[in-house]
Design a protein around this motif. Sequence first.
Motif, PDB file in Angstrom:
ATOM      1  N   LEU A 122      -2.982  -7.360 -38.983  1.00  0.00           N
ATOM      2  CA  LEU A 122      -3.286  -6.155 -39.755  1.00  0.00           C
ATOM      3  C   LEU A 122      -4.121  -5.184 -38.928  1.00  0.00           C
ATOM      4  O   LEU A 122      -3.848  -3.988 -38.900  1.00  0.00           O
ATOM      5  N   TYR A 123      -5.117  -5.700 -38.235  1.00  0.00           N
ATOM      6  CA  TYR A 123      -5.959  -4.838 -37.420  1.00  0.00           C
ATOM      7  C   TYR A 123      -5.195  -4.282 -36.226  1.00  0.00           C
ATOM      8  O   TYR A 123      -5.437  -3.152 -35.803  1.00  0.00           O
ATOM      9  N   SER A 124      -4.260  -5.044 -35.679  1.00  0.00           N
ATOM     10  CA  SER A 124      -3.439  -4.535 -34.577  1.00  0.00           C
ATOM     11  C   SER A 124      -2.565  -3.381 -35.050  1.00  0.00           C
ATOM     12  O   SER A 124      -2.397  -2.391 -34.348  1.00  0.00           O
ATOM     13  N   GLY A 125      -1.996  -3.527 -36.238  1.00  0.00           N
ATOM     14  CA  GLY A 125      -1.173  -2.450 -36.792  1.00  0.00           C
ATOM     15  C   GLY A 125      -1.983  -1.207 -37.086  1.00  0.00           C
ATOM     16  O   GLY A 125      -1.551  -0.087 -36.807  1.00  0.00           O
ATOM     17  N   ILE A 126      -3.183  -1.392 -37.626  1.00  0.00           N
ATOM     18  CA  ILE A 126      -4.047  -0.249 -37.913  1.00  0.00           C
ATOM     19  C   ILE A 126      -4.481   0.424 -36.608  1.00  0.00           C
ATOM     20  O   ILE A 126      -4.517   1.648 -36.514  1.00  0.00           O
TER      21      ILE A 126
ATOM     22  N   LEU B  57      -2.806   0.438 -33.799  1.00  0.00           N
ATOM     23  CA  LEU B  57      -1.647   1.133 -33.241  1.00  0.00           C
ATOM     24  C   LEU B  57      -1.398   2.440 -33.974  1.00  0.00           C
ATOM     25  O   LEU B  57      -1.113   3.464 -33.352  1.00  0.00           O
ATOM     26  N   LEU B  58      -1.522   2.404 -35.294  1.00  0.00           N
ATOM     27  CA  LEU B  58      -1.358   3.646 -36.053  1.00  0.00           C
ATOM     28  C   LEU B  58      -2.410   4.677 -35.665  1.00  0.00           C
ATOM     29  O   LEU B  58      -2.108   5.863 -35.524  1.00  0.00           O
TER      30      LEU B  58
ATOM     31  N   VAL C 147      -3.994   9.692 -32.964  1.00  0.00           N
ATOM     32  CA  VAL C 147      -4.888  10.436 -32.073  1.00  0.00           C
ATOM     33  C   VAL C 147      -4.124  10.972 -30.874  1.00  0.00           C
ATOM     34  O   VAL C 147      -4.306  12.115 -30.464  1.00  0.00           O
ATOM     35  N   ARG C 148      -3.257  10.153 -30.305  1.00  0.00           N
ATOM     36  CA  ARG C 148      -2.594  10.525 -29.050  1.00  0.00           C
ATOM     37  C   ARG C 148      -1.512  11.584 -29.250  1.00  0.00           C
ATOM     38  O   ARG C 148      -1.415  12.520 -28.469  1.00  0.00           O
TER      39      ARG C 148
ATOM     40  N   VAL D  80       5.832   0.503 -22.663  1.00  0.00           N
ATOM     41  CA  VAL D  80       4.941  -0.253 -23.551  1.00  0.00           C
ATOM     42  C   VAL D  80       4.679   0.530 -24.828  1.00  0.00           C
ATOM     43  O   VAL D  80       4.685  -0.032 -25.934  1.00  0.00           O
ATOM     44  N   THR D  81       4.465   1.823 -24.710  1.00  0.00           N
ATOM     45  CA  THR D  81       4.255   2.648 -25.894  1.00  0.00           C
ATOM     46  C   THR D  81       5.506   2.682 -26.766  1.00  0.00           C
ATOM     47  O   THR D  81       5.418   2.556 -27.987  1.00  0.00           O
TER      48      THR D  81
END
Length: 95
Positions: free
Chosen positions: A3-7, A9-10, A15-16, A36-37
């Motif tokens: 869950l934290y990885s998904g958050i 990534l979002l 931001v990017r 990778v992105t």
Amino acid sequence: MMLYSGIGLLYYVWVRYVRNDWESRTKTADRRERLVTAYSLALLLAFVVGALFTPPDPFAQVLALPPLFAVSFVVSYLFVTHGLTGGSDETADST
């Protein structure tokens, strides 16, 4: 943990690419970083689309993941290389 990885990534994508509030880069992203992105975005997109459009059966979602990932990888690669990331070629007017 997922869950934290998904958050994360979002937040990175927001931001990017959307907010475009990132420190300016001294060099462009290399091929590995773009892949990778694109892979990360494709995996996230495949999970979201699979969760929305497949039945709640986990077996059906696992069967739908490979084709969804293949399609979303192409879309996300095009998004990363030519989309909102500033990858479009700007040509100068020669008059």
